[in-house]
Scaffold this active site. Structure first.
Site, PDB file in Angstrom:
ATOM      1  N   LYS A  34      40.189 -42.652  13.096  1.00 48.34           N
ATOM      2  CA  LYS A  34      41.631 -42.591  12.788  1.00 48.34           C
ATOM      3  C   LYS A  34      41.996 -41.271  12.130  1.00 48.34           C
ATOM      4  O   LYS A  34      43.073 -41.113  11.591  1.00 48.34           O
ATOM      5  CB  LYS A  34      41.996 -43.735  11.837  1.00 48.34           C
ATOM      6  CG  LYS A  34      41.735 -45.122  12.394  1.00 48.34           C
ATOM      7  CD  LYS A  34      42.143 -46.180  11.364  1.00 48.34           C
ATOM      8  CE  LYS A  34      41.754 -47.572  11.814  1.00 48.34           C
ATOM      9  NZ  LYS A  34      41.958 -48.563  10.733  1.00 48.34           N
ATOM     10  N   HIS A  60      15.658 -32.798   8.687  1.00 42.02           N
ATOM     11  CA  HIS A  60      15.480 -34.247   8.827  1.00 42.02           C
ATOM     12  C   HIS A  60      14.269 -34.598   7.944  1.00 42.02           C
ATOM     13  O   HIS A  60      13.171 -34.840   8.434  1.00 42.02           O
ATOM     14  CB  HIS A  60      15.224 -34.583  10.297  1.00 42.02           C
ATOM     15  CG  HIS A  60      15.288 -36.035  10.637  1.00 42.02           C
ATOM     16  ND1 HIS A  60      15.377 -37.040   9.694  1.00 42.02           N
ATOM     17  CD2 HIS A  60      15.263 -36.668  11.839  1.00 42.02           C
ATOM     18  CE1 HIS A  60      15.403 -38.221  10.301  1.00 42.02           C
ATOM     19  NE2 HIS A  60      15.344 -38.009  11.608  1.00 42.02           N
ATOM     20  N   ARG A  82      15.722 -45.471  15.600  1.00 37.94           N
ATOM     21  CA  ARG A  82      14.637 -45.559  14.632  1.00 37.94           C
ATOM     22  C   ARG A  82      15.095 -45.315  13.202  1.00 37.94           C
ATOM     23  O   ARG A  82      14.819 -46.116  12.312  1.00 37.94           O
ATOM     24  CB  ARG A  82      13.559 -44.503  14.933  1.00 37.94           C
ATOM     25  CG  ARG A  82      12.431 -44.926  15.800  1.00 37.94           C
ATOM     26  CD  ARG A  82      11.826 -43.684  16.423  1.00 37.94           C
ATOM     27  NE  ARG A  82      12.871 -43.047  17.183  1.00 37.94           N
ATOM     28  CZ  ARG A  82      13.185 -43.391  18.425  1.00 37.94           C
ATOM     29  NH1 ARG A  82      12.494 -44.298  19.043  1.00 37.94           N
ATOM     30  NH2 ARG A  82      14.182 -42.821  19.056  1.00 37.94           N
ATOM     31  N   THR A  83      15.761 -44.206  12.960  1.00 35.64           N
ATOM     32  CA  THR A  83      16.014 -43.796  11.575  1.00 35.64           C
ATOM     33  C   THR A  83      16.898 -44.812  10.854  1.00 35.64           C
ATOM     34  O   THR A  83      16.597 -45.240   9.740  1.00 35.64           O
ATOM     35  CB  THR A  83      16.656 -42.390  11.548  1.00 35.64           C
ATOM     36  OG1 THR A  83      15.814 -41.508  12.271  1.00 35.64           O
ATOM     37  CG2 THR A  83      16.822 -41.885  10.135  1.00 35.64           C
ATOM     38  N   ARG A  92      23.894 -39.194   8.277  1.00 36.45           N
ATOM     39  CA  ARG A  92      23.522 -38.364   9.427  1.00 36.45           C
ATOM     40  C   ARG A  92      24.800 -37.785  10.001  1.00 36.45           C
ATOM     41  O   ARG A  92      25.804 -38.490  10.157  1.00 36.45           O
ATOM     42  CB  ARG A  92      22.798 -39.195  10.485  1.00 36.45           C
ATOM     43  CG  ARG A  92      22.641 -38.455  11.799  1.00 36.45           C
ATOM     44  CD  ARG A  92      21.768 -39.170  12.775  1.00 36.45           C
ATOM     45  NE  ARG A  92      20.354 -39.075  12.392  1.00 36.45           N
ATOM     46  CZ  ARG A  92      19.338 -39.402  13.183  1.00 36.45           C
ATOM     47  NH1 ARG A  92      19.582 -39.849  14.396  1.00 36.45           N
ATOM     48  NH2 ARG A  92      18.098 -39.278  12.778  1.00 36.45           N
TER      49      ARG A  92
END
Ligand code: ASP
Length: 312
Positions: free
Chosen positions: A87, A137, A59-60, A109
């Site tokens: 890496k 959030h 969703r986000t 995020r």
């Protein structure tokens, strides 16, 4: 005109009521764009928005991308699993390299609490926190509030029950900061192992779902965040759901007109019964719709959008 003039959106903690309402009102004004036939305005034309996600998201991330594109920004999405993080590149090096390409906004995020704040102090680009560990959030809480206001008709003086895995929930923390500003009476409901000590400072702590949701205007259900649980916080999922699943019968305890929210992803039959999730009191899909408007507002305010008329 707008009361929100910050460079970043890292969390809702520390925002004033005016800033909070400016974000919600700006989001509300962006909603009609998504109802048009042609869902695009030139507000962020020529701007570049980058999303950098070190944790899974459906969703986000999609919602930010749709929001950016509806405002005509160019959108570039990087997921850590296919980036140079694999890496051995550090978060700061990755972010500095992205910033060197001159984006107008970086959405991030990360599983570490404080990751967005860390970058905001080191990278010359507006940062939006799309979830940092169990910390905050902010866009989720903003879309929750916009959805509540639509359906309950007000945001002040609400009785709100937040139920489930409070300990690991960044959604709870962002909502608590905002709801306290709005004068809500908050109840935190869950098993003792999933209620952090600080919950007592946020509201009334309750270990029983029936008394927890009694007379609530709003019930926010939370997913059990197994990915953040290094150990067992309850014996089995079956046992958890027996005591903490929101069923139609439990819902009877709340006030008539109660609304049910869930940030998703939902685990049907664990924290919420299917007939409640899909029932008339559920606002889960409205939350998702409002999420686009909230993210449009945030990008507009941070990436320096211009009004439709001026950009046209
Ligand atoms: N989607 C929300 C978050 O990212 C809630 C959840 O994952 O349960 O925090």
């Amino acid at each position: 005109m707008t009361a929100f003039t910050r460079e970043h959106l890292l969390g809702l903690e520390g925002l004033s009521l005016e800033e909070l309402m400016a974000l919600i009102d700006t989001a509300s004004s962006f909603r009609e764009i998504s109802e048009r036939d042609i869902k695009k305005v030139p507000t962020l034309r020529g701007k570049t928005v980058v999303s950098l996600f070190y944790e899974p998201s459906t969703r986000t991330r999609t919602s930010f991308e749709i929001a950016a594109k509806r405002l005509s920004a160019d959108f570039v999405s990087i997921s850590a699993s296919v980036s140079s993080a694999t890496k051995g590149e550090t978060l700061l090096d990755t972010a500095r390299n992205i910033a060197a390409m001159r984006p107008d906004c970086l959405i991030m995020r990360h599983s570490a609490a404080g990751a967005a704040h860390f970058l905001a102090q080191r990278v010359p680009c507006p940062i939006v926190n799309a979830g940092d560990g169990a910390h905050e959030h902010p866009t989720q809480a903003l879309l929750d509030l916009l959805t509540i206001r639509d359906h309950v008709g007000r945001l002040d003086g609400l009785d709100v029950a937040i139920v489930g895995d409070i300990l690991h929930s960044r959604v709870t923390r962002s909502n608590v900061h905002a709801l306290k500003l709005l004068g809500a009476r908050i109840r935190l409901v869950g098993p003792p192992t999933l209620l952090p000590a600080e919950a007592a400072a946020w509201g009334e702590v309750c270990y029983d779902i029936r008394s927890g949701v009694r007379n609530a205007d709003v019930i926010m259900m939370l997913r059990i965040q197994r990915e953040r649980q290094g150990r067992n916080f309850f014996p089995t999922l079956e046992e958890y759901s027996r005591y903490f699943c929101l069923t139609r019968s439990v819902l009877q305890e709340a006030r008539p007109g109660v609304v049910v929210l869930h940030p998703g992803p939902i685990n049907r039959g664990i924290e919420i019964a299917s007939d409640v999730a899909d029932g008339p009191d559920s606002l889960i899909m409205d939350q998702v719709t409002n999420g686009v408007a909230v993210r449009m507002a945030v990008l507009y305010l941070l990436a320096g959008g211009v009004d439709d008329e001026a950009a046209a």
